[in-house]
Design an enzyme around this catalytic site. Structure first.
Site, PDB file in Angstrom:
ATOM      1  N   ASN A   1       0.885  -1.167   0.000  1.00 11.36           N
ATOM      2  CA  ASN A   1       0.000   0.000   0.000  1.00 11.36           C
ATOM      3  C   ASN A   1       0.923   1.218   0.000  1.00 11.36           C
ATOM      4  O   ASN A   1       1.435   1.614   1.042  1.00 11.36           O
ATOM      5  CB  ASN A   1      -0.883  -0.051   1.251  1.00 11.36           C
ATOM      6  CG  ASN A   1      -1.785   1.158   1.383  1.00 11.36           C
ATOM      7  OD1 ASN A   1      -1.768   2.053   0.530  1.00 11.36           O
ATOM      8  ND2 ASN A   1      -2.546   1.203   2.450  1.00 11.36           N
TER       9      ASN A   1
ATOM     10  N   ARG B   1      -2.670  -2.181  -3.248  1.00  9.52           N
ATOM     11  CA  ARG B   1      -3.842  -1.352  -3.037  1.00  9.52           C
ATOM     12  C   ARG B   1      -3.718  -0.161  -3.988  1.00  9.52           C
ATOM     13  O   ARG B   1      -2.726   0.576  -3.927  1.00  9.52           O
ATOM     14  CB  ARG B   1      -3.902  -0.864  -1.586  1.00  9.52           C
ATOM     15  CG  ARG B   1      -5.090   0.039  -1.344  1.00  9.52           C
ATOM     16  CD  ARG B   1      -5.206   0.419   0.110  1.00  9.52           C
ATOM     17  NE  ARG B   1      -6.297   1.357   0.299  1.00  9.52           N
ATOM     18  CZ  ARG B   1      -6.595   1.917   1.467  1.00  9.52           C
ATOM     19  NH1 ARG B   1      -5.902   1.618   2.539  1.00  9.52           N
ATOM     20  NH2 ARG B   1      -7.598   2.760   1.555  1.00  9.52           N
TER      21      ARG B   1
ATOM     22  N   HIS C   1     -12.097   3.058   0.435  1.00 11.33           N
ATOM     23  CA  HIS C   1     -12.022   1.998   1.457  1.00 11.33           C
ATOM     24  C   HIS C   1     -12.620   0.683   0.955  1.00 11.33           C
ATOM     25  O   HIS C   1     -13.099  -0.139   1.739  1.00 11.33           O
ATOM     26  CB  HIS C   1     -12.763   2.400   2.762  1.00 11.33           C
ATOM     27  CG  HIS C   1     -12.038   3.411   3.588  1.00 11.33           C
ATOM     28  ND1 HIS C   1     -12.689   4.447   4.220  1.00 11.33           N
ATOM     29  CD2 HIS C   1     -10.732   3.554   3.899  1.00 11.33           C
ATOM     30  CE1 HIS C   1     -11.805   5.186   4.883  1.00 11.33           C
ATOM     31  NE2 HIS C   1     -10.612   4.659   4.693  1.00 11.33           N
TER      32      HIS C   1
ATOM     33  N   ARG D   1      -9.368  15.451   8.485  1.00  8.39           N
ATOM     34  CA  ARG D   1     -10.221  15.944   7.384  1.00  8.39           C
ATOM     35  C   ARG D   1     -11.585  16.358   7.944  1.00  8.39           C
ATOM     36  O   ARG D   1     -12.118  15.686   8.825  1.00  8.39           O
ATOM     37  CB  ARG D   1     -10.438  14.840   6.340  1.00  8.39           C
ATOM     38  CG  ARG D   1      -9.225  14.556   5.505  1.00  8.39           C
ATOM     39  CD  ARG D   1      -9.417  13.318   4.641  1.00  8.39           C
ATOM     40  NE  ARG D   1      -8.524  12.267   5.047  1.00  8.39           N
ATOM     41  CZ  ARG D   1      -8.538  11.008   4.597  1.00  8.39           C
ATOM     42  NH1 ARG D   1      -9.431  10.647   3.692  1.00  8.39           N
ATOM     43  NH2 ARG D   1      -7.684  10.113   5.037  1.00  8.39           N
TER      44      ARG D   1
ATOM     45  N   GLU E   1      -7.803  -5.547   5.451  1.00  8.16           N
ATOM     46  CA  GLU E   1      -7.662  -5.145   4.042  1.00  8.16           C
ATOM     47  C   GLU E   1      -6.521  -5.874   3.341  1.00  8.16           C
ATOM     48  O   GLU E   1      -6.652  -6.266   2.182  1.00  8.16           O
ATOM     49  CB  GLU E   1      -7.416  -3.626   3.977  1.00  8.16           C
ATOM     50  CG  GLU E   1      -8.641  -2.831   4.382  1.00  8.16           C
ATOM     51  CD  GLU E   1      -8.326  -1.420   4.845  1.00  8.16           C
ATOM     52  OE1 GLU E   1      -7.865  -1.262   5.995  1.00  8.16           O
ATOM     53  OE2 GLU E   1      -8.531  -0.482   4.062  1.00  8.16           O
TER      54      GLU E   1
END
Ligand code: ADP
Length: 399
Positions: free
Chosen positions: A8, A95, A183, A244, A384
């Site tokens: 990733n 990813r 996601h 965020r 993941e």
């Protein structure tokens, strides 16, 4: 040992995991770690299956080395370390942020696929080029090593037109300014666990999955397929996150530009780095730190996070046509009893009730609702990397 490497890669970090073959259900990675601070002070940490630190070192590069070269040095350091562990790579799974309209599922990398993925860079300039760089580098170094890309956007391609379309002029919609959602590997993994945790009937009903980590999003599922999600064109929309702001009045950006002279770079910093839990608390982006703080600003940040999360659940319940279950995952969703409790409190009017004892259980997939709750509530740890490893082995028929 024949193994899979999962990567990733971001602009300043590269997270990795190594899985032994054959890959069994929920097998832990035999090694994992990350290279952080690429471009500044590059630190390489690798751990074994028990979390024991095997390597913690600084990767040095001469002053003024361009970022791309430093990213390459980081990848080389990882590959050298892997070689030194006597690992024989059978494949690499990546990813990748964006699969655009073309990829609704993972794909084996070919030069044509890579060229196509590069055309999506304008849709995700902060991530896509960095996700693709190691793919290109590995293809050059080991031309016969199979590589697979798993997309953050793929899971959400089942959303209906009205869930993905912004009310903006059509010419922008046509060039891809739509609500993609992200996601995806996490939702893909969770959707496959739902039957086991909730039972068949509820799992196939209206389920909201809340993936709450540093980045946070939620998706509404119907029959295990995504019908709506909180992130949109970018991973900035939707929930309040660590740094965020999530959804705000878009005209705030105009205000900042006109009143405070904000440039595009300033706006980007405001949206991605200075807002959210950090911006509201002024203390930290980290949920654990805020939960243990007595400062009123920390308490306000927590309250706002949970309130806005619950409002998103209300909105997603509409999109899913009801609410049979809410599933919590990600670092906050899996670990924060406080957040689960506060979010479910806002759902009391729907008949959702959390069992305080079950809410204390950690580290495994389990239900946390009371016997008389009208909405099933569950915690499911996400995985993941395993999901990407699973797709890689399946797509390449690796044994
Ligand atoms: P990322 O999105 O970077 O993968 P994670 O999924 O690891 O992030 O989530 C990180 C967040 O999870 C942080 O805000 C951290 O404070 C929070 N978290 C981790 N453990 C706990 C805990 N025991 N209680 C509350 N929050 C936690």
């Amino acid at each position: 040992m024949k193994s899979l490497l999962i990567i990733n890669a971001g602009s300043s970090s590269l997270k990795f995991a190594v899985f032994a073959l054959p890959l069994t259900q929920d097998a832990p990675s035999i090694y994992r770690g990350q290279i952080d601070g690429i471009g500044a002070n590059t630190q390489f940490v690798a751990k074994d299956v028990d979390g024991k630190v095997l390597l913690d070192t600084i990767i040095k590069s001469p002053e003024g080395t361009p970022l791309e070269e430093q990213q390459q040095l980081a990848l080389d350091a990882l590959l050298n370390w892997i070689e030194a562990q006597n690992i024989q790579l059978a494949a690499v799974g990546h990813r990748v942020l964006h699969g655009g309209e073309d990829y609704v599922a993972p794909v084996a990398i070919t030069p044509e696929v890579l060229a196509k993925l590069e055309t999506f860079i304008p849709l995700g300039p902060l991530h896509q080029p960095h996700n693709l760089r190691p793919i290109r580098a590995l293809a050059k170094k080991y031309p016969s090593l199979p590589q697979v890309a798993c997309f953050d956007t793929a899971f959400h391609r089942t959303q209906p037109w009205e869930a993905v379309t912004y009310p903006i002029p059509r010419k922008f919609t046509k060039e891809g300014v739509i609500r993609w959602g992200f996601h995806g590997s996490s939702y893909d993994y969770i959707s496959r666990q739902l039957e086991g945790v909730l039972g068949k009937e509820k799992a196939h009903g209206a389920v909201v999955v809340a993936h709450m980590g540093n980045g946070a999003s939620m998706s509404a599922l119907r029959d295990l397929k995504c019908v709506a999600t909180t992130m949109g064109f970018t991973a900035a929309e939707g929930m309040m996150m660590g740094t965020r702001c999530g959804t705000i009045d878009p005209a705030i950006v105009l205000y900042l530009m006109e009143r405070h002279g904000y440039s595009a770079a300033d706006v980007s910093r405001f949206l991605y780095k200075e807002s959210g839990l950090l911006g509201v608390s002024g203390i930290s982006q980290d949920m654990r730190t805020l939960e243990s703080s007595d400062a009123p600003e920390a308490k306000e940040a927590l309250k706002l996070f949970c309130y806005r999360a619950a409002r998103e659940i209300g909105s997603l319940a509409m999109a899913a046509g009801g609410l049979d279950a809410v599933v919590f995952t990600g670092g906050i969703g899996e670990n924060s009893q406080f957040v689960r409790n506060a979010v479910v409190d806002y759902l009391a009017w729907m008949g959702a009730k959390l069992d305080p004892e079950l809410n204390k259980v950690r580290g495994k997939a389990h239900c946390v609702h009371t016997a008389d709750s009208k909405v099933a509530l569950a915690v499911i740890p996400t995985n993941e990397e395993w999901m990407i490893a699973h797709h890689t082995t399946t797509l390449l028929s690796l044994k």
